[in-house]
Write an enzyme that holds these catalytic residues in place. Structure first.
Site, PDB file in Angstrom:
ATOM      1  N   LYS A   1       0.840  -1.205   0.000  1.00 16.22           N
ATOM      2  CA  LYS A   1       0.000   0.000   0.000  1.00 16.22           C
ATOM      3  C   LYS A   1       0.871   1.250   0.000  1.00 16.22           C
ATOM      4  CE  LYS A   1      -3.765   2.047   2.802  1.00 16.22           C
ATOM      5  NZ  LYS A   1      -4.524   1.919   4.075  1.00 16.22           N
TER       6      LYS A   1
ATOM      7  N   SER B   1      -9.484   1.767   3.490  1.00 18.99           N
ATOM      8  CA  SER B   1      -8.649   2.485   2.561  1.00 18.99           C
ATOM      9  C   SER B   1      -7.607   1.603   1.865  1.00 18.99           C
ATOM     10  CB  SER B   1      -7.908   3.588   3.315  1.00 18.99           C
ATOM     11  OG  SER B   1      -6.960   3.022   4.221  1.00 18.99           O
TER      12      SER B   1
ATOM     13  N   SER C   1      -9.611   0.076   7.811  1.00 17.44           N
ATOM     14  CA  SER C   1      -9.002   0.065   6.483  1.00 17.44           C
ATOM     15  C   SER C   1      -8.359  -1.227   6.018  1.00 17.44           C
ATOM     16  CB  SER C   1      -7.968   1.184   6.387  1.00 17.44           C
ATOM     17  OG  SER C   1      -8.609   2.423   6.267  1.00 17.44           O
TER      18      SER C   1
END
Ligand SMILES: Nc1ncnc2c1ncn2[C@@H]1O[C@H](COP(=O)(O)OP(=O)(O)O)[C@@H](O)[C@H]1O
Ligand SMILES: [Mg+2]
Lengths: 275, 415
Positions: B70, B139, B163
């Site tokens: 990420k 997220s 997330s």
């Protein structure tokens, strides 16, 4: 904090008298970057300059460094009119500007050579100032071997080493990690307290401004003018979480937020993604 | 989609072949999936080549495992832009601690994955691997989509509200958020030091366990117990839970009962249910203002309204109000630790299947409390509804991550 500097220290006042800058080019319309402003900075003061992006902070610093002539007005350092770059006006940029072909020590010693300082003293002073930024052990390294944060520390050491009468710093710590930044804030404060240089320091961190400066100036959105001129009367070391510290922050934010709102109302929220 | 039987290394055993295979599959999937912000074939091939050259005794436990990262974690030389145009060119020179550890064990960085804006606000372009008209969640959306689509067996994610768990569940993956403080977060974007959790998203429990053993070895030596007692937790939050999400938990309960665990019901104490959202919000806003308030001043025009709102609200939180919130957090953590004890609570990880793209990225309510309390929370895919994955979330008391992982293992493949 407002002690007068000792007589033998190299520090000077800055007078900004009706300084305005308009950029003109044949290709596009004239851009008024800075409204004519007046500002008197006594010797030994630490001024933090805060304002929306594009309001002319870097432009003002560039005028004080002698890199660009003002369209109107006069700027003085001590009694001397600024007309060209002077090694006595140390400038630290956002992005270091080191000489890649020199090693760390020679980068720091570079200005001293131009000042006519002899070789041994050059090296001694360069090492001393590298020590201040925690990089003494890196003296022999090449610039490309350093991280961004280390390069910025070298740039700071280089300016300190020349013992200028004024130090101009344009977001010097903006790109550093939090720990390095805190360390360099301490070092800068210590040097300022010891030598009483006149410092003009541009930052986007209101906390940093209140932590370091003896006076904070908030500028309006472009074309910049002075919106708030605030003395910060807190003893060092300052405590981020203290109520009076937070009160200064709020005072600055209240003025700054109005100006920031103008910039995003103009440009929209800028998001390229779906919510 | 995850049924392809992902293995770390291709049939001929070479990392290079596995990389070529990944590049081919990513090339076909990415036009609709949009999970990655950056894939660097040249670098990936070079890294794979170097791994292939290692003699067997020198190969690490993750030899050749493709890992998606990420964009809130630093990977040297890649653009890790935190999901915001403000940091669009951000190129770290050093790997985050987690990344360095996994690479040293032989993992290959497959690429950098999409995060929402500062892992908090505007959604990125990623779509759900099971239905491209639906959200992958947020997220850690690129990481979950990449694993859910079978492009990589594992990915790094981060959770400060929901997330990891939410996107993992929406994309049919295992998602793991360990006990707060278990993983070295150096080199990751901070939101709030008190509730930031780095973690992982994985295709199966074995890969998850192999990675967790490296990242948090202190938590991964399970006591020689079979399955812990199960506490079935009724959703306490205002956001309504869909019947199919509750039904998945009931089916999971039966699977666990058949495996010989004792089953009890658990109810969330009212005072926690009433407070948790506000306490987390105070802590988070304070952290956002602290870490990103300067970006607000520098680049307001490039921030979403929602993020600006966090910054402005966070600045107004006094130190005393923040300290109060931290005390409340501690009281909540202690109460939940005591309530869960040596058992493992199970509940839906989400309020239902992934919503349509225009309906947002889904509710954070079922994930939020475990982030606030810092308890280990994990999700495992468990059944489908309308072709979309459902999941079961397992939560243990702080430090008992291995118990939750055991439950995840027991449920995997049984949905
Ligand atoms: N050399 C230049 N030519 C034309 N416009 C310029 C030049 N330098 C700066 N500007 C413009 O002047 C304004 C002020 O710039 P600057 O001083 O860099 O702002 P700040 O440092 O406060 O962000 C901006 O609108 C900028 O685009
Ligand atoms: Mg500038």
């Amino acid at each position: 904090m407002s002690n007068a500097p000792e007589a033998d220290l190299n520090t000077k006042s800055i007078s900004i008298r009706n300084i305005g800058v308009t950029f003109k080019s044949e290709a596009s319309d004239a851009v008024e970057a800075l409204c004519p402003i007046d500002l008197e900075i006594p010797a030994g003061e630490f001024v933090a300059l805060v304002g929306p992006s594009g309001c002319g902070k870097s432009t003002l610093l560039n005028v004080l460094a002698g890199f660009i002539p003002p369209s109107v007005g006069t700027a003085l350092v001590g009694d001397d009119k600024i007309s060209k770059p002077d090694i006595d006006h140390g400038m630290v940029f956002q992005d270091y500007a080191l000489f890649p072909w020199l090693n760390v020590l020679d980068n720091v010693a570079f200005g001293l050579e131009r000042q006519g300082v002899g070789r041994d003293e050059r090296e001694a002073r360069a090492l001393e100032n590298l020590d201040l930024v925690g990089l003494k052990d890196f003296a022999g390294k090449r610039v490309h071997e350093l991280s961004g944060g280390m390069k910025q520390r070298v740039a700071i050491a280089r300016v300190f080493a020349t013992d200028p009468s004024i130090i101009l710093m344009d977001e010097p710590f903006g790109a550093l990690d939090a720990l390095t930044r805190r360390f360099l804030q301490h070092q800068l404060l210590a040097i300022w307290q010891r030598n009483r240089k006149t410092v003009v320091f541009v930052t986007h961190s209101v906390q940093e401004a209140v932590y370091l400066a003896s006076r904070a100036i908030v500028m309006t959105a472009r074309p910049g003018r002075i919106k708030l001129d605030q003395k910060i009367e807190l003893a060092h070391p300052r405590d981020f979480s203290a109520a009076d510290f937070r009160a200064y922050e709020k005072l600055i934010y209240d003025q700054l937020d109005e100006e920031l709102a103008k910039t995003f109302n103009l440009e929209g929220s800028g998001g390229t993604f779906r919510d | 989609m995850t049924d392809g039987g992902i293995t770390a290394i291709a049939a001929d055993g070479s990392c290079l072949a596995a990389v070529e295979d990944f590049l081919g599959r990513a090339g076909r999937a990415e036009p609709t999936l949009r999970a990655f912000t950056e894939i660097r074939p040249d670098r990936l091939r070079a890294d794979a080549h170097a791994l292939d050259a290692l003699p067997t005794p020198k190969r690490g436990p993750l030899h050749g495992i493709l890992l998606a990262v990420k964009e809130v974690f630093d990977v040297a030389g890649y653009v890790c832009g935190w999901g915001t145009p403000i940091h669009a060119g951000r190129q770290p020179s050093q790997d985050a601690a987690m990344v360095a550890k996994l690479r040293a064990a032989g993992a290959l960085v497959a690429g950098i994955t999409v995060s929402t804006e500062y892992a908090l606000s505007l959604a990125g372009p990623t779509t759900n691997p099971f239905d491209s008209t639906r959200t992958p969640g947020a997220s850690s959306q690129g990481s979950a989509a990449a694993v859910g689509a079978g492009l990589v067996p594992a990915a790094l994610g981060s959770q400060t509200i929901g997330s990891i768990i939410r996107p993992a569940a929406y994309c049919g993956c295992i998602g793991v958020k360990l006990s707060w403080g278990a993983i070295d977060a150096a080199g990751s974007m901070p939101l709030s030091d008190a509730i930031d959790h780095p973690g992982i998203i994985a295709a199966d429990p074995d890969i998850a366990a192999a990675i967790l053993k490296l990242l948090a070895p202190q938590l991964m030596t399970p006591p020689a117990v079979k399955l812990p007692n199960i506490l079935v937790l009724e959703p306490w939050h205002e956001a309504e839970t869909a019947p199919e999400a509750l039904a998945a938990v009931e089916r999971a309960t039966r699977v666990l009962a058949e495996a010989g665990t004792s089953i009890q019901r658990m109810r969330m104490p009212d005072w926690i249910a009433t407070k948790e959202e506000r306490v987390l919000d105070t802590i988070l806003a304070f952290g956002v203002a602290k870490h990103h308030g300067e970006d607000y001043v520098r680049s307001t025009a490039h921030m979403s309204d929602r993020l600006r709102d966090y910054v402005v609200r966070g600045r107004a939180v006094s130190q005393a109000a923040y300290d109060d919130a931290i005390n409340e957090q501690d009281r909540i953590r202690q109460t939940l630790n005591a309530e869960i004890g040596d058992g493992v609570a199970i509940m839906p990880p989400t309020t239902g299947i992934a919503p349509k793209l225009d309906a947002g990225t889904g509710s954070r309510a079922p994930q939020r409390l475990w982030t606030l309390a810092g308890l280990p929370a994990m999700t495992v895919p468990f059944g489908r509804h309308l072709g979309m994955p459902l999941g079961v979330q397992a939560v243990a008391r702080h430090g008992q991550d291995a118990r939750a992982l055991a439950v995840i293992g027991a449920l995997y493949g049984k949905g």
